[in-house]
Design a protein around this motif. Structure first.
Motif, PDB file in Angstrom:
ATOM      1  N   HIS A  52      10.518   6.068   6.054  1.00 34.44           N
ATOM      2  CA  HIS A  52      11.557   5.612   5.138  1.00 34.44           C
ATOM      3  C   HIS A  52      12.091   6.722   4.236  1.00 34.44           C
ATOM      4  O   HIS A  52      12.911   6.456   3.363  1.00 34.44           O
ATOM      5  CB  HIS A  52      11.014   4.469   4.271  1.00 34.44           C
ATOM      6  CG  HIS A  52      10.738   3.227   5.054  1.00 34.44           C
ATOM      7  ND1 HIS A  52      11.712   2.315   5.401  1.00 34.44           N
ATOM      8  CD2 HIS A  52       9.583   2.741   5.596  1.00 34.44           C
ATOM      9  CE1 HIS A  52      11.182   1.321   6.083  1.00 34.44           C
ATOM     10  NE2 HIS A  52       9.895   1.546   6.234  1.00 34.44           N
ATOM     11  N   GLY A  53      11.663   7.973   4.452  1.00 29.71           N
ATOM     12  CA  GLY A  53      12.261   9.092   3.753  1.00 29.71           C
ATOM     13  C   GLY A  53      11.692   9.394   2.382  1.00 29.71           C
ATOM     14  O   GLY A  53      12.266  10.224   1.671  1.00 29.71           O
ATOM     15  N   TYR A  54      10.571   8.799   1.983  1.00 29.98           N
ATOM     16  CA  TYR A  54       9.984   9.075   0.679  1.00 29.98           C
ATOM     17  C   TYR A  54       8.944  10.190   0.731  1.00 29.98           C
ATOM     18  O   TYR A  54       8.478  10.632  -0.308  1.00 29.98           O
ATOM     19  CB  TYR A  54       9.325   7.812   0.108  1.00 29.98           C
ATOM     20  CG  TYR A  54      10.308   6.793  -0.396  1.00 29.98           C
ATOM     21  CD1 TYR A  54      10.841   6.886  -1.674  1.00 29.98           C
ATOM     22  CD2 TYR A  54      10.722   5.741   0.415  1.00 29.98           C
ATOM     23  CE1 TYR A  54      11.754   5.945  -2.138  1.00 29.98           C
ATOM     24  CE2 TYR A  54      11.638   4.793  -0.041  1.00 29.98           C
ATOM     25  CZ  TYR A  54      12.152   4.901  -1.314  1.00 29.98           C
ATOM     26  OH  TYR A  54      13.049   3.975  -1.775  1.00 29.98           O
ATOM     27  N   ILE A  66      -4.763   4.675   4.610  1.00 32.61           N
ATOM     28  CA  ILE A  66      -3.956   5.650   3.861  1.00 32.61           C
ATOM     29  C   ILE A  66      -3.052   6.432   4.810  1.00 32.61           C
ATOM     30  O   ILE A  66      -1.884   6.702   4.510  1.00 32.61           O
ATOM     31  CB  ILE A  66      -4.880   6.585   3.065  1.00 32.61           C
ATOM     32  CG1 ILE A  66      -5.583   5.797   1.950  1.00 32.61           C
ATOM     33  CG2 ILE A  66      -4.095   7.746   2.466  1.00 32.61           C
ATOM     34  CD1 ILE A  66      -6.586   6.604   1.164  1.00 32.61           C
ATOM     35  N   ALA A  67      -3.564   6.796   5.992  1.00 31.07           N
ATOM     36  CA  ALA A  67      -2.726   7.515   6.962  1.00 31.07           C
ATOM     37  C   ALA A  67      -1.562   6.650   7.422  1.00 31.07           C
ATOM     38  O   ALA A  67      -0.434   7.135   7.577  1.00 31.07           O
ATOM     39  CB  ALA A  67      -3.576   7.948   8.154  1.00 31.07           C
ATOM     40  N   ALA A  68      -1.792   5.345   7.628  1.00 31.51           N
ATOM     41  CA  ALA A  68      -0.691   4.461   8.021  1.00 31.51           C
ATOM     42  C   ALA A  68       0.341   4.341   6.908  1.00 31.51           C
ATOM     43  O   ALA A  68       1.552   4.309   7.174  1.00 31.51           O
ATOM     44  CB  ALA A  68      -1.249   3.078   8.383  1.00 31.51           C
ATOM     45  N   ALA A  69      -0.095   4.309   5.657  1.00 24.06           N
ATOM     46  CA  ALA A  69       0.859   4.237   4.552  1.00 24.06           C
ATOM     47  C   ALA A  69       1.674   5.516   4.438  1.00 24.06           C
ATOM     48  O   ALA A  69       2.885   5.476   4.164  1.00 24.06           O
ATOM     49  CB  ALA A  69       0.107   3.958   3.248  1.00 24.06           C
ATOM     50  N   MET A  70       1.070   6.677   4.664  1.00 19.62           N
ATOM     51  CA  MET A  70       1.812   7.934   4.592  1.00 19.62           C
ATOM     52  C   MET A  70       2.825   8.030   5.730  1.00 19.62           C
ATOM     53  O   MET A  70       3.948   8.515   5.538  1.00 19.62           O
ATOM     54  CB  MET A  70       0.839   9.116   4.626  1.00 19.62           C
ATOM     55  CG  MET A  70      -0.104   9.166   3.439  1.00 19.62           C
ATOM     56  SD  MET A  70      -1.086  10.666   3.352  1.00 19.62           S
ATOM     57  CE  MET A  70       0.142  11.825   2.773  1.00 19.62           C
ATOM     58  N   THR A 109       0.827  -1.203   0.000  1.00 20.91           N
ATOM     59  CA  THR A 109       0.000   0.000   0.000  1.00 20.91           C
ATOM     60  C   THR A 109       0.861   1.252   0.000  1.00 20.91           C
ATOM     61  O   THR A 109       0.594   2.209  -0.725  1.00 20.91           O
ATOM     62  CB  THR A 109      -0.927  -0.010   1.223  1.00 20.91           C
ATOM     63  OG1 THR A 109      -1.694  -1.218   1.225  1.00 20.91           O
ATOM     64  CG2 THR A 109      -1.858   1.187   1.215  1.00 20.91           C
ATOM     65  N   ALA A 110       1.912   1.274   0.803  1.00 23.18           N
ATOM     66  CA  ALA A 110       2.797   2.427   0.845  1.00 23.18           C
ATOM     67  C   ALA A 110       3.553   2.588  -0.469  1.00 23.18           C
ATOM     68  O   ALA A 110       3.732   3.706  -0.959  1.00 23.18           O
ATOM     69  CB  ALA A 110       3.771   2.301   2.019  1.00 23.18           C
TER      70      ALA A 110
END
Length: 326
Positions: free
Chosen positions: A95-97, A85-89, A52-53
Motif C-alpha cells: 500500500h506504499g507506506y 510482523i513480516a506479513a504486516a510489513m 496490525t499493519a
C-alpha cells in the motif's frame, strides 16, 4: 424492604462522557506539547489494511531516525511473532507506506534500508486504490428497438477480479414494449475422450562385464536384486574398479561382504561402496635395467664358442698369447 420501581430514571452519565455521543465512542482529548507523532487519518482509517499493519506503521513513524525496524527486532519487543510482523510489513509495502531496499556499502557489505512514508508512496497498487469505485447497482435501461430488429443480448462473461460480484439484472421496463429476447443458450464443448495409455517401453538389458557382475550379485545374495536402471547407474563405478586393476572376484567380495540386516536400498549401499572403497591405481611397471647378452663368437685359434661383441680370440687364447709374448 422497599419495592423496586422500574420507572425510576437511569443513573446519570459521568461528566467526562460527551452528551452528544451516548451510543458511540467519546473522545477525551488532551493537548500534547511534546512526545507525540502526527499520523495521517488516511492511514488510521484505512479500509484495506489490517489493524496490525496500521499499528505497525504508526509505531515505525514514531521511532527516531536510524532505529532498527527489522523483523527480529520488532518480534523481540512485541508479543506478535515474526510471521505476523513480516506479513504486516509486506502489507505496508503493497500500500506504499513502507519501502525496503538492498543497498551495498562501499566496503562490500549489503544492508537493508527501510523508508517509512507518512503519505503512501505512489506505487502501482496504491495508485489503483483510489480508482476502484463501486459499480452501480443498476445499469442504465437500454432503449428498445423496433420488433423487426431486436437487440442481441450478450451473456455476461466471468470477470478477472475474483472479489467482483456481478451486477443485478436491470428492472423490467415500465412501458408496454416487449421484453428483450432471452439469451441464446451456450453450447458446451463435448469432452474429449481420454487418450489411451501408452504401454511402457522396456529398456534394453545392460551388457558388458560390469553389468554381468552386478546382475550376478543376486545369485550370491538375493537381497542384492537390482533393477535395470540401477545396473546402468552402477556400471561406471564397476568399470572404474576394473580400470584400476581390480579383479571381478575382488569387486564381488567388496560389494557383498558384511551387509546390514535391515537392507532396504541395495543400490544405495552398492553405490556408496563403489565410490568410497575405490582402490588407488596400480603403480607403473618398472623399466628393465639389464642389457641384452652379447652374441656368440667362434675363437680363431681353438674354434671355441664364446660371447663377445666382436669376433676374435677367447679368454684362454688371449692369456696364452700374453704369456708367450712375455
Amino acid at each position: 424492604m422497599d419495592e423496586k420501581n422500574p420507572s425510576a430514571p437511569a443513573c446519570a452519565l459521568p461528566a467526562t462522557l460527551p452528551t452528544a455521543t451516548r451510543s458511540g465512542v467519546g473522545h477525551v482529548r488532551t493537548k500534547l506539547t511534546s512526545g507525540f507523532t502526527i499520523v495521517d487519518n488516511s492511514l488510521l482509517q484505512h479500509g484495506q489494511m489490517s489493524l496490525t499493519a496500521i499499528a505497525l506503521s504508526g509505531h515505525i513513524q514514531s521511532l527516531p531516525e536510524g532505529a532498527s525496524v527489522s523483523i527480529r527486532a520488532l518480534a523481540q519487543r512485541f508479543p506478535e511473532g515474526e510471521v505476523r510482523i513480516a506479513a504486516a510489513m509486506r502489507e505496508l509495502e503493497r500500500h506504499g507506506y513502507l519501502e525496503r531496499r538492498r543497498v551495498r556499502l562501499p566496503n562490500g557489505r549489503v544492508i537493508t534500508r527501510t523508508m517509512a512514508y507518512t503519505v503512501p508512496k505512489a506505487s502501482p497498487e496504491a495508485a489503483e486504490e483510489p480508482k476502484r469505485r463501486p459499480q452501480p447497482k443498476h445499469r442504465p435501461q437500454p432503449k428498445h428497438r423496433p420488433q423487426s430488429q431486436p437487440a442481441a443480448v450478450v451473456a455476461p462473461g466471468p470477470t478477472s477480479d475474483p472479489d467482483h460480484e456481478p451486477d443485478p439484472d436491470p428492472d423490467p421496463p415500465s412501458g408496454g414494449g416487449a421484453p428483450p429476447p432471452p439469451p441464446s443458450p451456450v453450447r458446451e464443448a463435448a469432452p474429449r475422450p481420454p487418450r489411451p495409455a501408452r504401454p511402457p517401453v522396456p529398456l534394453p538389458p545392460p551388457a558388458g562385464p560390469a553389468a554381468e557382475l552386478l546382475l550376478g550379485l543376486r545369485v550370491q545374495e538375493p537381497r542384492l536384486t537390482l533393477s535395470t536402471r540401477d545396473v546402468e547407474r552402477l556400471t561406471p563405478g564397476v568399470d572404474a574398479w576394473f580400470a584400476r586393476g581390480a579383479t571381478p572376484d575382488a569387486v564381488r567380495r567388496t560389494l557383498t561382504a558384511c551387509l546390514p540386516d535391515d537392507l532396504k536400498y541395495p543400490a544405495g549401499i552398492l553405490d556408496y561402496r563403489l565410490t568410497s572403497l575405490l582402490p588407488p591405481p596400480l603403480p607403473a611397471a618398472p623399466t628393465p635395467t639389464h642389457l641384452a647378452p652379447h652374441p656368440f663368437q667362434t675363437c680363431d685359434d681353438c674354434d671355441r664358442a664364446f660371447r663377445a661383441p666382436e669376433p676374435g680370440l677367447c679368454r684362454d687364447c688371449r692369456e696364452a698369447r700374453r704369456g708367450s709374448a712375455a
